[in-house]
Scaffold this motif. Structure first.
Motif, PDB file in Angstrom:
ATOM      1  N   LEU A   1       0.836  -1.199   0.000  1.00 51.23           N
ATOM      2  CA  LEU A   1       0.000   0.000   0.000  1.00 51.23           C
ATOM      3  C   LEU A   1       0.874   1.254   0.000  1.00 51.23           C
ATOM      4  CD1 LEU A   1      -2.848   1.200   0.153  1.00 51.23           C
ATOM      5  CD2 LEU A   1      -2.674   1.094   2.647  1.00 51.23           C
ATOM      6  N   GLY A   2       1.954   1.248   0.770  1.00 50.56           N
ATOM      7  CA  GLY A   2       2.855   2.391   0.778  1.00 50.56           C
ATOM      8  C   GLY A   2       3.504   2.618  -0.572  1.00 50.56           C
ATOM      9  N   ARG A   3       3.804   1.528  -1.285  1.00 49.82           N
ATOM     10  CA  ARG A   3       4.393   1.671  -2.618  1.00 49.82           C
ATOM     11  C   ARG A   3       3.374   2.226  -3.606  1.00 49.82           C
ATOM     12  NH1 ARG A   3       4.731  -0.567  -7.404  1.00 49.82           N
ATOM     13  NH2 ARG A   3       3.177  -2.181  -6.907  1.00 49.82           N
ATOM     14  N   LEU A   4       2.126   1.758  -3.492  1.00 48.10           N
ATOM     15  CA  LEU A   4       1.084   2.194  -4.421  1.00 48.10           C
ATOM     16  C   LEU A   4       0.629   3.618  -4.145  1.00 48.10           C
ATOM     17  CD1 LEU A   4      -1.081  -1.074  -4.414  1.00 48.10           C
ATOM     18  CD2 LEU A   4       0.350  -0.239  -6.299  1.00 48.10           C
ATOM     19  N   GLU A   5       0.730   4.040  -2.888  1.00 48.02           N
ATOM     20  CA  GLU A   5       0.265   5.371  -2.498  1.00 48.02           C
ATOM     21  C   GLU A   5       1.397   6.135  -1.815  1.00 48.02           C
ATOM     22  OE1 GLU A   5      -2.316   6.446  -3.615  1.00 48.02           O
ATOM     23  OE2 GLU A   5      -3.791   4.855  -3.850  1.00 48.02           O
ATOM     24  N   PRO A   6       2.305   6.714  -2.589  1.00 51.20           N
ATOM     25  CA  PRO A   6       3.442   7.436  -1.989  1.00 51.20           C
ATOM     26  C   PRO A   6       3.041   8.682  -1.211  1.00 51.20           C
ATOM     27  CG  PRO A   6       3.365   7.762  -4.380  1.00 51.20           C
ATOM     28  CD  PRO A   6       2.365   6.689  -4.063  1.00 51.20           C
ATOM     29  N   GLY A   7       1.773   9.099  -1.331  1.00 48.91           N
ATOM     30  CA  GLY A   7       1.302  10.257  -0.578  1.00 48.91           C
ATOM     31  C   GLY A   7       1.004   9.952   0.871  1.00 48.91           C
ATOM     32  N   LEU A   8       1.031   8.678   1.267  1.00 45.81           N
ATOM     33  CA  LEU A   8       0.801   8.326   2.669  1.00 45.81           C
ATOM     34  C   LEU A   8       1.991   8.762   3.523  1.00 45.81           C
ATOM     35  CD1 LEU A   8      -0.739   4.747   2.262  1.00 45.81           C
ATOM     36  CD2 LEU A   8      -1.915   6.798   3.066  1.00 45.81           C
ATOM     37  N   ARG A   9       1.714   9.416   4.630  1.00 42.10           N
ATOM     38  CA  ARG A   9       2.776   9.933   5.496  1.00 42.10           C
ATOM     39  C   ARG A   9       3.370   8.855   6.389  1.00 42.10           C
ATOM     40  NH1 ARG A   9       0.901  14.952   8.859  1.00 42.10           N
ATOM     41  NH2 ARG A   9       3.123  14.859   9.370  1.00 42.10           N
ATOM     42  N   HIS A  10       2.520   7.881   6.788  1.00 40.05           N
ATOM     43  CA  HIS A  10       2.966   6.854   7.716  1.00 40.05           C
ATOM     44  C   HIS A  10       2.507   5.486   7.215  1.00 40.05           C
ATOM     45  CE1 HIS A  10       4.034  10.028  10.483  1.00 40.05           C
ATOM     46  NE2 HIS A  10       2.798  10.495  10.467  1.00 40.05           N
ATOM     47  N   PRO A  11       3.210   4.431   7.605  1.00 37.22           N
ATOM     48  CA  PRO A  11       2.786   3.088   7.194  1.00 37.22           C
ATOM     49  C   PRO A  11       1.404   2.747   7.732  1.00 37.22           C
ATOM     50  CG  PRO A  11       5.040   3.070   8.053  1.00 37.22           C
ATOM     51  CD  PRO A  11       4.462   4.419   8.380  1.00 37.22           C
ATOM     52  N   MET A  12       0.632   2.048   6.924  1.00 35.42           N
ATOM     53  CA  MET A  12      -0.676   1.540   7.325  1.00 35.42           C
ATOM     54  C   MET A  12      -0.577   0.023   7.470  1.00 35.42           C
ATOM     55  SD  MET A  12      -2.804   4.283   7.204  1.00 35.42           S
ATOM     56  CE  MET A  12      -4.479   3.811   6.772  1.00 35.42           C
ATOM     57  N   ALA A  13      -1.542  -0.587   8.139  1.00 34.85           N
ATOM     58  CA  ALA A  13      -1.540  -2.045   8.276  1.00 34.85           C
ATOM     59  C   ALA A  13      -1.812  -2.724   6.940  1.00 34.85           C
ATOM     60  CB  ALA A  13      -2.580  -2.470   9.310  1.00 34.85           C
ATOM     61  N   GLY A  14      -2.556  -2.060   6.061  1.00 34.08           N
ATOM     62  CA  GLY A  14      -2.895  -2.633   4.766  1.00 34.08           C
ATOM     63  C   GLY A  14      -4.269  -2.195   4.330  1.00 34.08           C
TER      64      GLY A  14
ATOM     65  N   ARG B   1      -5.101  14.382   7.875  1.00 35.57           N
ATOM     66  CA  ARG B   1      -3.739  14.931   7.909  1.00 35.57           C
ATOM     67  C   ARG B   1      -2.780  14.027   8.685  1.00 35.57           C
ATOM     68  NH1 ARG B   1      -3.207  19.814   5.673  1.00 35.57           N
ATOM     69  NH2 ARG B   1      -5.072  21.123   5.414  1.00 35.57           N
ATOM     70  N   GLN B   2      -3.311  13.127   9.504  1.00 35.48           N
ATOM     71  CA  GLN B   2      -2.454  12.180  10.209  1.00 35.48           C
ATOM     72  C   GLN B   2      -1.805  11.184   9.251  1.00 35.48           C
ATOM     73  OE1 GLN B   2      -5.084  10.395  13.051  1.00 35.48           O
ATOM     74  NE2 GLN B   2      -5.112  12.195  14.408  1.00 35.48           N
ATOM     75  N   ILE B   3      -2.466  10.904   8.133  1.00 34.27           N
ATOM     76  CA  ILE B   3      -1.950   9.871   7.224  1.00 34.27           C
ATOM     77  C   ILE B   3      -1.597  10.394   5.839  1.00 34.27           C
ATOM     78  CG2 ILE B   3      -3.131   7.979   8.405  1.00 34.27           C
ATOM     79  CD1 ILE B   3      -5.289   8.075   6.240  1.00 34.27           C
ATOM     80  N   LEU B   4      -2.040  11.620   5.488  1.00 31.11           N
ATOM     81  CA  LEU B   4      -1.801  12.162   4.152  1.00 31.11           C
ATOM     82  C   LEU B   4      -1.153  13.530   4.224  1.00 31.11           C
ATOM     83  CD1 LEU B   4      -5.235  11.381   2.444  1.00 31.11           C
ATOM     84  CD2 LEU B   4      -3.102  10.110   2.133  1.00 31.11           C
ATOM     85  N   GLU B   5      -0.396  13.873   3.198  1.00 28.17           N
ATOM     86  CA  GLU B   5       0.186  15.206   3.069  1.00 28.17           C
ATOM     87  C   GLU B   5      -0.827  16.112   2.374  1.00 28.17           C
ATOM     88  OE1 GLU B   5       3.977  14.981   1.178  1.00 28.17           O
ATOM     89  OE2 GLU B   5       4.766  13.527   2.610  1.00 28.17           O
TER      90      GLU B   5
END
Length: 423
Positions: free
Chosen positions: A186-199, A344-348
């Motif tokens: 998910l982090g690779r597919l969505e580089p706009g994520l600020r922090h790692p997600m569980a999936g 804003r906790q997870i996205l820029e």
């Protein structure tokens, strides 16, 4: 439609069917009737697609086979009561009037009753993509639509485990397709994520629309190109006139043998005036657009917070859950503000595009199913509303069902579960 095109004030013009309401439900109904040779007058106080149909997440949700139930978990109910989350808010002064429909909503949401509701509800959802597809192609609206699905994203492993189990059950019971995306992918597919997600669970079948109001407008343009007539008017002027139904518009008076009430959250006002007491209520919702330096590739639900993050032409649209309030009550965008903080906790996120959040209302019934069919005590009058969160998804499929009933065809889906007489 020559008579309608020559409409003038003070002259009574004729149509076969009046369709009141030019949201996704009304416009789709008008098109489906037009396909069957009916002369249709489409009436709304505003341009097509500028009310409820404008403000959704822009998803045609093939996976949405189960409507949103009233919670029966005491912890969730207590959380709602203390306004402890983003997904639900309420106005205390509205609760006395909402008490009866909400009590029925709770009753229908019990596990045994809800299972039947979901089975009946899913039969229309099954056809949402194919019915939209034909209209999208005929309207030349392909550029607005992406057939890539959307994701439910999870912040914690425990929430993701529950989400995967839910997706697997929907696949077993309804054939809903999905894939599981782990946190690293998910982090690779969505580089706009600020922090790692569980999936995430990727729902692969749904389609997304980058401007929901524009899609409704394109359907309305198709209706007009094929000889249909759209006119601004006040739906509350609808009245019986002999054997006809009559409505007053800015261009004059129109009579028709049949009339369809497709007014979404405003349907209750007109049906009450006609003597009906249907268990209707609204869930209000907010959205606001934000700029993003690294946009999301597809819509994503922040599962733990119940907020949808949907890429639109205007920016990232952040939509809220439900607010229980009077339809005409002042805006209280508490959820919208909290949604921005959570996003804003997870996205820029960049700056907000609008000065204030947009507010709309979803038309709901106590048993979570739309009302589709004849008005029990008024020949020639048809009811078509109550689609709650899925009016945008169900417009063409639901419109086809009603058009078949009006035109005396064999309905392609059993209409009995959606009849007003069930109440």
């Amino acid at each position: 439609m020559e008579d309608l095109l020559m409409m003038a004030r003070g002259v009574v013009m004729q149509a076969d069917v009046l369709v009141l309401g030019a949201g996704m439900i009304g416009v789709s109904t008008a098109l489906q009737l037009q396909r069957r040779g009916r002369q249709v007058a489409l009436i709304d106080r505003r341009a097509p697609g500028e009310e409820t149909s404008y403000g959704n997440a822009g998803l045609i949700q093939r996976e949405a086979v189960e409507p949103y139930p009233f919670p029966h978990d005491s912890r969730m109910i207590f959380k709602v009561m203390r306004k402890g989350g983003i997904d639900v808010n309420y106005h205390p002064l509205a609760l006395p009037r909402l008490a009866s429909p909400l009590a029925q909503y709770w009753w229908w949401s019990s596990p045994s009753r809800y299972a039947r509701v979901a089975r009946e509800y899913s039969r229309l959802i099954e056809h949402c993509l194919s019915e939209h597809d034909s209209l999208i192609r005929e309207a030349g609206a392909d550029a607005l639509v992406r057939q890539t699905g959307w994701r439910t994203a999870f912040r914690t492993p425990s929430a993701m485990a529950q989400g995967i189990a839910h997706a697997e059950r929907l696949q077993r019971e309804y054939g809903v397709e999905h894939t599981v995306v782990d946190g690293a992918e998910l982090g690779r597919l969505e580089p706009g994520l600020r922090h790692p997600m569980a999936g995430a669970v990727h729902w692969t079948q749904p389609w997304s629309v980058r401007d929901p109001g524009a899609l409704v407008a394109s359907y309305a343009d198709l209706f007009r190109q094929r000889g249909g007539h759209f006119v601004n008017g006040d739906a509350t002027t609808l009245a019986q006139h002999g054997k006809a139904w009559r409505v007053t518009t800015q261009d004059g008076v129109i009579d028709a043998e049949q009339a369809v009430i497709a007014l979404g959250p405003w349907a209750d006002t007109l049906t009450r005036r006609l003597g009906y007491r249907l268990p209707l209520f609204v869930k209000r919702g907010y959205h606001r657009h934000y700029t993003m330096r690294k946009p999301l590739s597809m819509a994503m639900l922040d599962a733990e917070n119940g907020i949808m993050l949907a890429p639109m032409n205007r920016g990232l649209r952040i939509t809220t859950g439900a607010e229980f309030a009077r339809l005409d009550a002042r805006a209280t965008p508490l959820q919208s503000g909290r949604a921005e903080v959570a996003a804003r906790q997870i996205l820029e996120l960049g700056e907000a595009v609008e000065a204030a959040s947009w507010l709309g209302a979803r038309p709901c019934t106590s048993d979570m199913k739309p009302i589709i069919g004849p008005a029990p005590r008024h020949p020639g009058l048809w009811l078509h509303f109550g689609h709650a969160h899925q009016g945008f998804t169900l417009g063409p499929a639901s419109g086809r069902l009603l058009a078949e009933m009006i035109c005396g065809e064999t309905p392609y889906v059993d209409p009995a579960p959606y009849a007003a007489t069930r109440f």
